[in-house]
Design a protein around this motif. Structure first.
Motif, PDB file in Angstrom:
ATOM      1  N   THR A  17      10.644  34.078 -17.145  1.00 43.72           N
ATOM      2  CA  THR A  17       9.233  33.746 -16.941  1.00 43.72           C
ATOM      3  C   THR A  17       8.464  33.634 -18.244  1.00 43.72           C
ATOM      4  O   THR A  17       7.494  32.886 -18.331  1.00 43.72           O
ATOM      5  CB  THR A  17       8.546  34.795 -16.046  1.00 43.72           C
ATOM      6  OG1 THR A  17       8.678  36.084 -16.654  1.00 43.72           O
ATOM      7  CG2 THR A  17       9.184  34.821 -14.668  1.00 43.72           C
ATOM      8  N   GLU A  18       8.888  34.355 -19.276  1.00 45.22           N
ATOM      9  CA  GLU A  18       8.137  34.326 -20.533  1.00 45.22           C
ATOM     10  C   GLU A  18       9.080  34.528 -21.713  1.00 45.22           C
ATOM     11  O   GLU A  18      10.010  35.329 -21.643  1.00 45.22           O
ATOM     12  CB  GLU A  18       7.062  35.422 -20.536  1.00 45.22           C
ATOM     13  CG  GLU A  18       6.055  35.298 -21.661  1.00 45.22           C
ATOM     14  CD  GLU A  18       4.870  36.224 -21.481  1.00 45.22           C
ATOM     15  OE1 GLU A  18       3.920  36.100 -22.274  1.00 45.22           O
ATOM     16  OE2 GLU A  18       4.897  37.078 -20.571  1.00 45.22           O
ATOM     17  N   VAL A  48       8.826  35.364 -25.790  1.00 49.09           N
ATOM     18  CA  VAL A  48       7.880  35.839 -26.799  1.00 49.09           C
ATOM     19  C   VAL A  48       8.622  36.104 -28.116  1.00 49.09           C
ATOM     20  O   VAL A  48       9.323  37.110 -28.249  1.00 49.09           O
ATOM     21  CB  VAL A  48       7.173  37.130 -26.343  1.00 49.09           C
ATOM     22  CG1 VAL A  48       6.123  37.551 -27.380  1.00 49.09           C
ATOM     23  CG2 VAL A  48       6.536  36.947 -24.977  1.00 49.09           C
TER      24      VAL A  48
END
Length: 220
Positions: A47-48, A50
């Motif tokens: 989902t992400e 970083v």
């Protein structure tokens, strides 16, 4: 560049994976590879993504342990110099630390802008404040240390150097970086009303372009 032997990965909580890399170059390459595989549909659901200085966090991972075993064996090519969009940042080289930086570089203050603006930078990661991007691309011999005493207020639009990074402050905050210039209008750096609020996102290439009057102001 593969970096597989120097790359490690470990679960971070129940649904996240933290991948640790040896340096910013390998981190940028690994981050780009993650994005390529996700775009191609060959990456498990994430989902992400970083990136950090030497880490990439993958969040929303169904099976972190399985993905950890997979990513440590990836062949990761280096990031091409011409890969990614280019954002031009106008700058007046008029910062209060211009003379100190010039002395460290062994040049006249009016030459700092030409040196700094001659390189293409890349956003390695974001942090510290919304819209604050850490830009790599300055050669090792031009790295400068942070100030011994941080300022209690650095104005929005300040163009700054610290260690291997260049940056532009999107808002007024305390800071200990060396200030060499000013972006006349820093509002585009962070706009919550925009679909992509941050102008400088990881992987974006950046060029600093001297604005009108920069040379005269720098020499004053």
């Amino acid at each position: 560049m593969t970096g597989a032997r120097a790359r490690s990965a470990r679960p971070a909580g129940r649904h996240a994976l933290l991948v640790e890399l040896p340096d910013t170059e390998h981190t940028a390459a690994f981050h780009a590879e993650v994005l390529r595989r996700r775009a191609a549909g060959t990456l498990p659901p994430v989902t992400e993504v970083v990136p950090g200085a030497r880490t990439v966090l993958l969040d929303g991972v169904p099976d972190p342990a399985a993905l950890a075993r997979e990513v440590t064996g990836w062949e990761v090519p280096p990031v091409a110099d011409d890969d990614g969009d280019v954002v031009e940042i106008p700058v007046r080289y008029d910062g209060p630390d211009l003379a100190d930086v010039a002395a460290r570089w062994g040049v006249a203050p009016e030459e700092v802008g030409a040196r700094h603006g001659s390189y293409t930078y890349r956003v390695a990661f974001c942090g510290f404040a919304p819209g604050f991007g850490y830009l790599t691309g300055l050669p090792d011999h031009l790295h400068v240390p942070r100030r011994a005493t941080p300022r209690t207020r650095v104005p929005a639009g300040a163009v700054a150097l610290a260690g291997p990074y260049s940056a532009v402050y999107p808002r007024a905050t305390p800071g200990g970086w060396q200030l060499i210039g000013t972006m006349p209008d820093p509002r585009p750096l962070w706009d919550p009303a925009r679909e992509r609020a941050a102008l400088l996102t990881p992987g974006t290439r950046v060029r600093f372009v001297a604005s009108a009057g920069a040379a005269g102001e720098a020499a004053a």
